[in-house]
Design an enzyme around this catalytic site. Sequence first.
Site, PDB file in Angstrom:
ATOM      1  N   GLY A  31     -27.420 -14.939  26.303  1.00  7.37           N
ATOM      2  CA  GLY A  31     -25.757 -16.381  25.838  1.00  7.37           C
ATOM      3  C   GLY A  31     -27.065 -17.202  25.775  1.00  7.37           C
ATOM      4  O   GLY A  31     -28.713 -17.703  25.671  1.00  7.37           O
ATOM      5  N   HIS A  37     -31.678 -18.435  18.232  1.00  2.67           N
ATOM      6  CA  HIS A  37     -31.207 -16.695  18.478  1.00  2.67           C
ATOM      7  C   HIS A  37     -30.253 -16.761  17.275  1.00  2.67           C
ATOM      8  O   HIS A  37     -30.542 -16.140  17.214  1.00  2.67           O
ATOM      9  CB  HIS A  37     -29.600 -17.672  19.793  1.00  2.67           C
ATOM     10  CG  HIS A  37     -30.606 -17.514  20.938  1.00  2.67           C
ATOM     11  ND1 HIS A  37     -30.247 -18.196  22.215  1.00  2.67           N
ATOM     12  CD2 HIS A  37     -31.112 -16.487  21.784  1.00  2.67           C
ATOM     13  CE1 HIS A  37     -30.745 -18.204  23.091  1.00  2.67           C
ATOM     14  NE2 HIS A  37     -31.306 -16.929  23.004  1.00  2.67           N
ATOM     15  N   SER A 197     -35.292 -23.925  23.386  1.00  3.81           N
ATOM     16  CA  SER A 197     -35.175 -22.562  25.096  1.00  3.81           C
ATOM     17  C   SER A 197     -34.301 -23.536  25.323  1.00  3.81           C
ATOM     18  O   SER A 197     -33.566 -24.031  25.604  1.00  3.81           O
ATOM     19  CB  SER A 197     -35.890 -22.728  25.938  1.00  3.81           C
ATOM     20  OG  SER A 197     -36.021 -22.053  26.712  1.00  3.81           O
TER      21      SER A 197
END
Length: 302
Positions: A31, A37, A197
């Site tokens: 998550g 992502h 990140s």
Amino acid sequence: MKQIQNAADLQQAVREAKDKGRQIGLVPTMGALHEGHLSLIERAMKENDLVVVSLFVNPIQFNNKEDLEKYPRTLEADLDLIKSLESRVKNEAKATEVLAFSPSVAEMYPDGEPTEIVYHFGPVEEVMEGPRRPGHFNGVAVVVRRLFDLAQPTRAYFGEKDYQQIAIIRALLEQIKYPIELVPCPIVRADDGLALSSRNKRLSPAARQMAPAINATLEQAAEMAEYEEVDDVKEWVLDTLASWHEVHDCGEGLQFEPEYFEIVDARTLQPIATWDEAGDLGAVGCIAVWLDGVRLIDIVKF
Ligand code: PAF
């Protein structure tokens, strides 16, 4: 996008997809999604019929309790990001559905959180992150294996920022012999070069301004590699970052504290002493640096 919280529901959806001969792409995440992502999810959507994105903060891969507690949990925002990605790439995507799998800890580990070390990966885990984060890669392997079992993916997507993790997953797949294609994906960077990140959110504004120096230093190291020896490049990177605050106005008493910088064979992850020692995948430099109480990692390919 459909949110699924139960393992049984995911298995049912996977069974239906498999019955129709569909290819499944798995994007495992904890998550706190960012563009890095999303680039994995987008690629998975272009290459598979069904995409499973797992959103699960895996407690057994944290060897530091405080790190686990501080890990950002932003489920609603994550689901919104997946939905808007879906509408953004709809026309180019092969996938007709994205399943966001967000199980509880009890759902992932119905027999309780496993504490035993069940996986041993040999030399590839004995360097860099391995000895510094005991039990970490075992925890990653346990959760990834469980996700593989539930989602039965054709392909699984992992970001290259966690370079050693990719080597561990490659070794895991060799051990368990699942016919899953491992798809390493390039790092996504902010405009100033900082590798994206979830941890970047924890940097103060001054530290955030300083952090791109990590990538800038690694890029210079890649240029130096044309004419300098491996050990000299290593020493230069560590010295440059450790003394950054002496040369630049960093404010707030900030300074980089490099934990390691290793130049390794990109497949075996074993340190090399000369550039010629690197095998078919070449050499890669992997760094972990503390800044402002946050541990940042990055890589450079030589
Ligand atoms: O890279 C991560 O975010 C995690 O290590 C992973 C692969 C999702 C396993 O929890």
